[in-house]
Design a protein around this motif. Structure first.
Motif, PDB file in Angstrom:
ATOM      1  N   ARG A  79       0.942  -1.183  -0.023  1.00 14.31           N
ATOM      2  CA  ARG A  79      -0.053  -0.012  -0.089  1.00 14.31           C
ATOM      3  C   ARG A  79       0.921   1.235  -0.139  1.00 14.31           C
ATOM      4  O   ARG A  79       0.301   2.494  -0.258  1.00 14.31           O
ATOM      5  N   ILE A  80       2.158   0.950   0.097  1.00 17.05           N
ATOM      6  CA  ILE A  80       2.979   2.267   0.241  1.00 17.05           C
ATOM      7  C   ILE A  80       3.831   2.510  -0.951  1.00 17.05           C
ATOM      8  O   ILE A  80       4.569   1.486  -1.634  1.00 17.05           O
ATOM      9  N   GLY A  81       3.953   3.682  -1.492  1.00 15.96           N
ATOM     10  CA  GLY A  81       4.853   3.909  -2.866  1.00 15.96           C
ATOM     11  C   GLY A  81       4.259   3.321  -3.860  1.00 15.96           C
ATOM     12  O   GLY A  81       3.255   2.576  -4.328  1.00 15.96           O
ATOM     13  N   SER A  82       5.367   3.235  -5.077  1.00 15.02           N
ATOM     14  CA  SER A  82       5.342   2.596  -6.305  1.00 15.02           C
ATOM     15  C   SER A  82       6.443   1.872  -6.574  1.00 15.02           C
ATOM     16  O   SER A  82       7.525   2.086  -6.089  1.00 15.02           O
ATOM     17  N   HIS A  83       6.269   0.872  -7.689  1.00 12.57           N
ATOM     18  CA  HIS A  83       7.440   0.290  -8.212  1.00 12.57           C
ATOM     19  C   HIS A  83       8.408   1.128  -8.616  1.00 12.57           C
ATOM     20  O   HIS A  83       9.626   0.723  -8.933  1.00 12.57           O
ATOM     21  N   ALA A  84       7.888   2.215  -9.235  1.00 13.20           N
ATOM     22  CA  ALA A  84       8.831   3.192  -9.938  1.00 13.20           C
ATOM     23  C   ALA A  84      10.002   3.707  -8.836  1.00 13.20           C
ATOM     24  O   ALA A  84      11.068   3.649  -9.153  1.00 13.20           O
ATOM     25  N   ASP A  85       9.456   3.422  -7.363  1.00 15.46           N
ATOM     26  CA  ASP A  85      10.445   4.056  -6.513  1.00 15.46           C
ATOM     27  C   ASP A  85      11.637   2.802  -6.599  1.00 15.46           C
ATOM     28  O   ASP A  85      12.888   3.115  -6.135  1.00 15.46           O
ATOM     29  N   PHE A  86      11.449   1.682  -7.135  1.00 14.31           N
ATOM     30  CA  PHE A  86      12.668   0.429  -7.098  1.00 14.31           C
ATOM     31  C   PHE A  86      12.937   0.033  -8.332  1.00 14.31           C
ATOM     32  O   PHE A  86      13.660  -1.032  -8.331  1.00 14.31           O
ATOM     33  N   ALA A  87      12.495   0.786  -9.386  1.00 10.73           N
ATOM     34  CA  ALA A  87      12.910   0.342 -10.652  1.00 10.73           C
ATOM     35  C   ALA A  87      14.246   0.266 -10.822  1.00 10.73           C
ATOM     36  O   ALA A  87      14.774  -0.864 -11.498  1.00 10.73           O
ATOM     37  N   ARG A  88      15.213   1.098 -10.370  1.00 14.31           N
ATOM     38  CA  ARG A  88      16.631   1.084 -10.458  1.00 14.31           C
ATOM     39  C   ARG A  88      16.958  -0.207  -9.977  1.00 14.31           C
ATOM     40  O   ARG A  88      18.016  -1.086 -10.321  1.00 14.31           O
TER      41      ARG A  88
END
Ligand code: HPA
Ligand code: ZN
Length: 322
Positions: free
Chosen positions: A165-174
């Motif tokens: 429920r927290i944040g987006s996968h975009a934050d972990f893409a790297r």
């Protein structure tokens, strides 16, 4: 009875596989009071948030290489006794670090446990390094770099668990790019405690070949079609889903509908003692509650092996056992 069906599991968190009696003895060993979190053979939690809290507290009680060797060995031998021939466990260097254990010692211990279980029970095992969504995304990059350096031959995949429920996968893409570029298989939790938008977010930003859970994709027929078309494999954990009240009962669970729609599914236990389940119990649920035939159960094992993050020679040897 499904004991005679060969089984394979590709979604189980090793810290979440420690039974209450083992966690209790670890607590005694390290002088930690866990009475508020364990009641008989049950962990005490009420919702997804308190489940994650209980899980993090239990994980903090595994502090040495040998603690983890024993945990992996006992988990793999327990499912081998239920008919499992292959197991991929999610591991979390962040949890090890918080418990004061180096990532290297952590994977060495886990690898040792897998080797012992293979020796005694013939079960094959691999490790999927995961980052944690409710920890910070910079830590995820460190975890991905660690996995990408291939510190142990059993490490074959990379994924993410934690609070969807927290944040987006975009934050972990790297972090996922680092792992993918190193040749690791990619999976991630999505479509469990959040819906189709979360699954689309995962597909867009980290391009997994498998999804942890993914069951809430059922809420969007176009997404279900996409999963079927692209052959994305769902790591379905029915006991976990009902336990966490995603569905009120197995009669509400979408596994049969997903199969009907042509989505590739597998059966998994997630965090077995937290959800009063086991891999064998999940196959029994699929048989008794969803009406899967022996042939359909075997097909889920085949799908798990086809989707496994394992070298082709090992995959062939495992498929030959079916
Ligand atoms: N979902 C998300 N993260 C987790 C889980 C789960 O079921 N188990 C352990 N970490
Ligand atoms: Zn999970």
């Amino acid at each position: 009875m499904t004991r005679h069906i060969p089984k394979a599991e590709i979604h189980c968190h090793i810290e979440g596989a420690a039974p209450t009696d083992l966690v209790r003895s670890q607590a005694q060993k390290y002088g930690v009071d866990m009475d508020h979190l364990i009641d008989g053979d049950r962990f005490v939690w009420a919702d997804f948030t308190s489940f994650l809290e209980a899980y993090d507290a239990a994980a903090a009680l595994f502090r040495t290489e040998e603690d983890y060797a024993l945990l992996a060995q006992s988990y793999l031998t327990s499912i081998a006794e239920e008919g499992a021939i292959y197991s991929e466990v999610f591991i979390s260097p962040d949890h090890a670090r918080l418990a004061g254990l180096s990532p290297e010692a952590y994977v060495n211990g886990l690898g040792e446990g897998i080797a012992r279980a293979r020796e005694s029970h013939g079960i094959e095992g691999r490790l999927i390094v995961t980052c944690v969504r409710h920890f910070d995304s910079e830590a995820a990059i460190d975890v991905a770099r660690f996995a990408a350096a291939r510190p142990h031959p059993f490490i074959t995949g990379f994924g993410m668990g934690g609070d969807e429920r927290i944040g987006s996968h975009a934050d972990f893409a790297r972090a996922f790019d680092i792992a993918r570029d190193a040749g690791l298989g990619i999976t991630t939790h999505a479509g469990e405690v959040a819906g189709p938008d979360s699954v689309r977010d995962a597909l867009e930003h980290v391009r997994p070949t498998r999804l942890g859970h993914g069951v809430r994709s059922i809420e969007d027929p176009a997404l279900v079609d996409q999963l079927a078309q692209e052959g994305i494999v769902l790591e379905v954990c029915p006991g976990s889903n009902v336990s966490l009240s995603l569905y009120s009962g197995f009669d509400e669970h979408p596994l049969p509908a997903l199969m009907e729609a042509g989505v590739r599914v597998t059966l998994n236990s997630d965090d077995p003692p937290y959800f009063a389940t086991s891999l064998g119990t999940e196959y029994a649920i699929a048989q008794d509650a969803f009406g899967l035939s022996d042939e359909e159960l075997l097909k889920t094992t085949r799908t798990a092996l086809e989707a496994a993050f394992v070298d082709e020679e090992t995959r062939s040897q495992l498929l030959a056992k079916l």
